[in-house]
Design a protein around this motif. Structure first.
Motif, PDB file in Angstrom:
ATOM      1  N   ARG A 144      -5.422  -0.192  -4.121  1.00 17.86           N
ATOM      2  CA  ARG A 144      -5.689   1.153  -4.603  1.00 17.86           C
ATOM      3  C   ARG A 144      -6.660   1.964  -3.582  1.00 17.86           C
ATOM      4  O   ARG A 144      -7.192   1.468  -2.904  1.00 17.86           O
ATOM      5  CB  ARG A 144      -6.412   1.201  -6.097  1.00 17.86           C
ATOM      6  N   ARG A 145      -6.669   3.386  -3.597  1.00 21.40           N
ATOM      7  CA  ARG A 145      -7.337   4.161  -2.517  1.00 21.40           C
ATOM      8  C   ARG A 145      -8.920   3.477  -2.756  1.00 21.40           C
ATOM      9  O   ARG A 145      -9.586   3.707  -1.714  1.00 21.40           O
ATOM     10  CB  ARG A 145      -7.284   5.612  -2.929  1.00 21.40           C
ATOM     11  N   ASP A 146      -9.462   3.148  -3.970  1.00 12.57           N
ATOM     12  CA  ASP A 146     -10.874   2.911  -3.799  1.00 12.57           C
ATOM     13  C   ASP A 146     -11.293   1.925  -2.808  1.00 12.57           C
ATOM     14  O   ASP A 146     -12.421   1.516  -2.373  1.00 12.57           O
ATOM     15  CB  ASP A 146     -11.257   2.409  -5.291  1.00 12.57           C
ATOM     16  N   LEU A 147     -10.307   1.133  -2.393  1.00 17.79           N
ATOM     17  CA  LEU A 147     -10.759  -0.097  -1.644  1.00 17.79           C
ATOM     18  C   LEU A 147     -11.107   0.377  -0.126  1.00 17.79           C
ATOM     19  O   LEU A 147     -11.808  -0.353   0.505  1.00 17.79           O
ATOM     20  CB  LEU A 147      -9.114  -0.717  -1.376  1.00 17.79           C
ATOM     21  N   VAL A 175       0.862  -1.145  -0.025  1.00 13.15           N
ATOM     22  CA  VAL A 175       0.125   0.000   0.010  1.00 13.15           C
ATOM     23  C   VAL A 175       0.783   1.145  -0.036  1.00 13.15           C
ATOM     24  O   VAL A 175       1.522   1.506   1.128  1.00 13.15           O
ATOM     25  CB  VAL A 175      -1.107  -0.039   1.363  1.00 13.15           C
ATOM     26  N   THR A 176       0.958   1.930  -1.169  1.00 13.82           N
ATOM     27  CA  THR A 176       1.975   2.912  -1.312  1.00 13.82           C
ATOM     28  C   THR A 176       1.506   4.270  -0.598  1.00 13.82           C
ATOM     29  O   THR A 176       0.241   4.355  -0.423  1.00 13.82           O
ATOM     30  CB  THR A 176       2.285   3.414  -2.645  1.00 13.82           C
ATOM     31  N   ARG A 177       2.376   5.159  -0.727  1.00 18.49           N
ATOM     32  CA  ARG A 177       1.840   6.529   0.032  1.00 18.49           C
ATOM     33  C   ARG A 177       1.005   7.206  -0.689  1.00 18.49           C
ATOM     34  O   ARG A 177       0.254   8.175  -0.236  1.00 18.49           O
ATOM     35  CB  ARG A 177       3.259   7.244   0.476  1.00 18.49           C
ATOM     36  N   LYS A 178       0.793   6.890  -1.789  1.00 12.90           N
ATOM     37  CA  LYS A 178      -0.016   7.804  -3.055  1.00 12.90           C
ATOM     38  C   LYS A 178      -1.560   7.334  -2.524  1.00 12.90           C
ATOM     39  O   LYS A 178      -2.456   8.242  -2.645  1.00 12.90           O
ATOM     40  CB  LYS A 178       0.116   7.349  -4.281  1.00 12.90           C
ATOM     41  N   VAL A 179      -1.808   6.133  -1.981  1.00 14.58           N
ATOM     42  CA  VAL A 179      -3.202   5.700  -1.361  1.00 14.58           C
ATOM     43  C   VAL A 179      -3.639   6.594  -0.008  1.00 14.58           C
ATOM     44  O   VAL A 179      -4.729   6.871  -0.033  1.00 14.58           O
ATOM     45  CB  VAL A 179      -2.800   4.318  -1.034  1.00 14.58           C
ATOM     46  N   GLY A 180      -2.878   7.220   0.686  1.00 15.47           N
ATOM     47  CA  GLY A 180      -3.220   7.975   1.730  1.00 15.47           C
ATOM     48  C   GLY A 180      -2.328   8.110   2.964  1.00 15.47           C
ATOM     49  O   GLY A 180      -1.216   7.630   2.593  1.00 15.47           O
ATOM     50  N   ASN A 181      -2.766   8.513   3.886  1.00 14.75           N
ATOM     51  CA  ASN A 181      -1.782   8.719   4.982  1.00 14.75           C
ATOM     52  C   ASN A 181      -1.658   7.361   5.822  1.00 14.75           C
ATOM     53  O   ASN A 181      -2.301   6.397   5.509  1.00 14.75           O
ATOM     54  CB  ASN A 181      -2.013   9.998   5.892  1.00 14.75           C
ATOM     55  N   ALA A 182      -0.781   7.354   6.954  1.00 15.28           N
ATOM     56  CA  ALA A 182      -0.546   5.919   7.586  1.00 15.28           C
ATOM     57  C   ALA A 182      -1.825   5.295   8.043  1.00 15.28           C
ATOM     58  O   ALA A 182      -1.877   4.113   8.087  1.00 15.28           O
ATOM     59  CB  ALA A 182       0.469   6.410   8.653  1.00 15.28           C
ATOM     60  N   ARG A 236      -5.288   0.691   7.856  1.00 14.48           N
ATOM     61  CA  ARG A 236      -6.684   0.230   7.627  1.00 14.48           C
ATOM     62  C   ARG A 236      -6.821  -0.704   6.406  1.00 14.48           C
ATOM     63  O   ARG A 236      -7.552  -1.587   6.565  1.00 14.48           O
ATOM     64  CB  ARG A 236      -7.485   1.545   7.521  1.00 14.48           C
ATOM     65  N   ILE A 237      -6.237  -0.020   5.460  1.00  6.19           N
ATOM     66  CA  ILE A 237      -6.549  -1.161   4.224  1.00  6.19           C
ATOM     67  C   ILE A 237      -5.731  -2.290   4.378  1.00  6.19           C
ATOM     68  O   ILE A 237      -6.198  -3.124   3.958  1.00  6.19           O
ATOM     69  CB  ILE A 237      -5.811  -0.191   2.814  1.00  6.19           C
ATOM     70  N   ARG A 238      -4.479  -2.269   4.988  1.00  2.00           N
ATOM     71  CA  ARG A 238      -3.831  -3.700   5.019  1.00  2.00           C
ATOM     72  C   ARG A 238      -4.469  -4.443   6.133  1.00  2.00           C
ATOM     73  O   ARG A 238      -4.637  -5.589   6.027  1.00  2.00           O
ATOM     74  CB  ARG A 238      -2.543  -3.221   5.764  1.00  2.00           C
ATOM     75  N   ARG A 239      -5.211  -3.910   7.158  1.00  2.00           N
ATOM     76  CA  ARG A 239      -6.100  -4.696   8.108  1.00  2.00           C
ATOM     77  C   ARG A 239      -7.289  -5.212   7.471  1.00  2.00           C
ATOM     78  O   ARG A 239      -7.459  -6.578   7.692  1.00  2.00           O
ATOM     79  CB  ARG A 239      -6.519  -3.898   9.234  1.00  2.00           C
ATOM     80  N   ARG A 240      -7.800  -4.690   6.563  1.00  2.00           N
ATOM     81  CA  ARG A 240      -9.097  -5.213   5.617  1.00  2.00           C
ATOM     82  C   ARG A 240      -8.673  -6.188   4.963  1.00  2.00           C
ATOM     83  O   ARG A 240      -9.321  -7.252   4.865  1.00  2.00           O
ATOM     84  CB  ARG A 240      -9.763  -4.162   4.693  1.00  2.00           C
ATOM     85  N   LEU A 241      -7.576  -6.175   4.047  1.00  2.00           N
ATOM     86  CA  LEU A 241      -7.096  -7.161   3.211  1.00  2.00           C
ATOM     87  C   LEU A 241      -6.697  -8.290   4.081  1.00  2.00           C
ATOM     88  O   LEU A 241      -6.978  -9.477   3.610  1.00  2.00           O
ATOM     89  CB  LEU A 241      -6.029  -6.554   2.485  1.00  2.00           C
ATOM     90  N   ARG A 242      -5.926  -8.131   5.016  1.00  2.00           N
ATOM     91  CA  ARG A 242      -5.359  -9.589   6.051  1.00  2.00           C
ATOM     92  C   ARG A 242      -6.825 -10.216   6.430  1.00  2.00           C
ATOM     93  O   ARG A 242      -6.702 -11.349   6.532  1.00  2.00           O
ATOM     94  CB  ARG A 242      -4.797  -9.261   7.056  1.00  2.00           C
TER      95      ARG A 242
END
Length: 119
Positions: A80-83, A40-47, A52-58
């Motif tokens: 991607r940010r839409d996630l 999840v790159t920095r372009k996606v959002g702040n930390a 939160r995206i990583r937690r949802r994917l896991r």
């Protein structure tokens, strides 16, 4: 997956694009347990948003998608940010569908089992 070399090796595999993320899948050809890496790159959002995206994917992988992962494969999910705004059920189904497409026992789209150009 933890090391940069493992992530870079996965880039040489098959790429499965989608609206929420894309998956890089590489067959290690060892039959061992499937491995997962998340990017999840920095372009996606702040930390906070990236975590939160990583937690949802896991959690999606833990609950439902782990069975769709083929043995002997490395999977890298690049979010991607839409996630962030997608319902969790949609995330799980999309992730399962993409992971299942990388399975080696699945026929290639449009193929009839014969190499093209030979009859």
């Amino acid at each position: 997956m933890r090391t940069r070399a493992e992530f870079l090796a996965a880039r040489r595999g098959r790429r499965l694009n989608g609206p929420l993320f894309f998956i890089e899948a590489r067959d290690r050809q060892d039959g061992a347990e499937a491995r997962l890496g998340l990017t999840v790159t920095r372009k996606v959002g702040n930390a906070v948003e990236r975590n939160r995206i990583r937690r949802r994917l896991r959690e999606a992988v833990r609950l439902e998608c782990g069975a769709a992962m083929a043995e002997g494969f490395d999977f890298v999910v690049v979010a991607r940010r839409d996630l962030l705004g997608v319902p969790f059920a949609t995330l799980k189904s999309e992730l399962s569908r993409r992971l299942a497409r990388a399975r080696p026992d699945r026929p290639k789209p449009g193929g009839d089992g014969h190499p093209s150009g030979t009859d």
